[in-house]
Motif scaffolding. Structure first.
Motif, PDB file in Angstrom:
ATOM      1  N   PHE A 194       0.838  -1.197   0.000  1.00 22.98           N
ATOM      2  CA  PHE A 194       0.000   0.000   0.000  1.00 22.98           C
ATOM      3  C   PHE A 194       0.878   1.254   0.000  1.00 22.98           C
ATOM      4  O   PHE A 194       1.977   1.258   0.557  1.00 22.98           O
ATOM      5  N   ARG A 195       0.338   2.313  -0.618  1.00 22.32           N
ATOM      6  CA  ARG A 195       0.976   3.629  -0.571  1.00 22.32           C
ATOM      7  C   ARG A 195      -0.104   4.678  -0.391  1.00 22.32           C
ATOM      8  O   ARG A 195      -1.277   4.444  -0.693  1.00 22.32           O
ATOM      9  N   CYS A 196       0.306   5.834   0.080  1.00 24.70           N
ATOM     10  CA  CYS A 196      -0.660   6.927   0.166  1.00 24.70           C
ATOM     11  C   CYS A 196      -0.095   8.206  -0.436  1.00 24.70           C
ATOM     12  O   CYS A 196       1.121   8.404  -0.498  1.00 24.70           O
ATOM     13  N   TYR A 197      -1.001   9.037  -0.917  1.00 22.53           N
ATOM     14  CA  TYR A 197      -0.704  10.344  -1.487  1.00 22.53           C
ATOM     15  C   TYR A 197      -1.513  11.387  -0.732  1.00 22.53           C
ATOM     16  O   TYR A 197      -2.604  11.102  -0.231  1.00 22.53           O
ATOM     17  N   GLY A 198      -0.998  12.590  -0.684  1.00 27.91           N
ATOM     18  CA  GLY A 198      -1.758  13.699  -0.128  1.00 27.91           C
ATOM     19  C   GLY A 198      -2.021  14.739  -1.204  1.00 27.91           C
ATOM     20  O   GLY A 198      -1.260  14.855  -2.170  1.00 27.91           O
ATOM     21  N   TYR A 199      -3.114  15.475  -1.051  1.00 30.39           N
ATOM     22  CA  TYR A 199      -3.371  16.588  -1.977  1.00 30.39           C
ATOM     23  C   TYR A 199      -4.215  17.647  -1.287  1.00 30.39           C
ATOM     24  O   TYR A 199      -4.882  17.389  -0.276  1.00 30.39           O
ATOM     25  N   TYR A 200      -4.157  18.838  -1.856  1.00 30.05           N
ATOM     26  CA  TYR A 200      -4.968  19.950  -1.371  1.00 30.05           C
ATOM     27  C   TYR A 200      -6.304  19.953  -2.103  1.00 30.05           C
ATOM     28  O   TYR A 200      -6.362  19.660  -3.303  1.00 30.05           O
ATOM     29  N   LYS A 201      -7.359  20.274  -1.394  1.00 36.38           N
ATOM     30  CA  LYS A 201      -8.704  20.183  -1.976  1.00 36.38           C
ATOM     31  C   LYS A 201      -8.883  21.105  -3.182  1.00 36.38           C
ATOM     32  O   LYS A 201      -9.641  20.789  -4.092  1.00 36.38           O
TER      33      LYS A 201
END
Length: 264
Positions: A194-201
């Motif tokens: 598994f991996r995760c990404y972040g982003y701004y709305k």
């Protein structure tokens, strides 16, 4: 004299039949991206549009634009066309759909394809609570966090395209932004990387650098029980052998003692 209503009625039937026939000739095109719709900044991606063998031109549109993003005319009838983006940037991220045109007319537009670009901002952290080694049937929580103020996190599983989970982040007392992804009861299908990404709305199609990979491992409780049982059996067998060895030595010493007294 023929009634005008009868004429209009027949014209209406004729138009309806012809419209139905024309529509039936044009299946909705299919759109997809290779190698994936989630593309690292600077890499190439190809958008495919699948139509019919009668198609002569394919048109790729981006979001609300009234002008084609790209056009491809085919030298001979073919059932699909590809549109290449050689260097993915944030300006290429967005929603796409395609049409095709044949001598008989236009098709309807395809479903929407969402292109996402990654590689912006710093990578978040990923961890598993209580552990990445989980017994079958138990629950585990995957956690994505960062000091960056990401509004949302995306959790992905390697090897499974178009499968992801989204959670809003929550600001923690230490200033980090965190999202929790409950998983379970865990079965063999949950095993993997598994991996995760972040982003701004406000820029939901521009994702961060991916986190490190977290491997979710599955242990079978029955296998653990058998392992413990085997260890106990081996330990008991070892003790029995030691006791038998001691008894054998004592027996041998007992037989030698009388012989020693005679020699004296």
């Amino acid at each position: 004299m023929i009634s005008p209503l009868i004429v209009l009625f027949h014209l209406g039937l004729s138009l309806e039949t012809r419209t139905t026939a024309v529509t039936a000739k044009f299946p909705i095109p299919t759109i997809w991206a290779e190698p994936d719709s989630v593309v690292t900044k600077g890499q190439a991606v190809t958008i495919w549009c699948l139509g019919t063998p009668e198609a002569q031109e394919y048109y790729l549109y981006k979001e609300e634009s009234s002008k084609p993003f790209k056009t491809q005319s085919l030298l001979k009838p073919w059932n699909k066309a590809n549109f290449s983006i050689p260097f993915m940037t944030e300006y290429d991220a967005g929603l796409y759909h395609c049409y095709y045109h044949s001598p008989a007319g236009w098709s309807e537009h395809s479903n929407f394809l969402e292109l996402v670009v990654t590689g912006f901002y710093s990578k978040p952290n990923i961890s598993a609570l209580p552990s990445s080694l989980v017994t079958s049937g138990e629950n585990v929580t995957l956690q994505c966090s960062s000091h960056q103020g990401y509004g949302r996190y995306i959790l992905t599983k390697e090897g499974e395209k178009n499968v992801s989970w989204t959670q809003d982040s929550q600001k923690q007392p230490n200033g980090h932004f965190l999202a929790l992804f409950p998983v379970g009861p865990v079965t063999s299908k949950h095993r993997g990387a598994f991996r995760c990404y972040g982003y701004y709305k406000r820029t939901s199609r521009m994702w961060s650098v991916p986190s490190e990979t977290l491997n979710l491992l599955l242990s079978d409780s029955h296998s653990q029980d058998h392992t413990v049982e085997n260890i106990i059996r081996m330990t008991v067998a070892g003790l029995v052998l030691v006791i038998l060895g001691i008894l054998l030595l004592e027996a041998q010493n007992g037989q030698r003692s009388p012989q020693g007294s005679v020699w004296r």
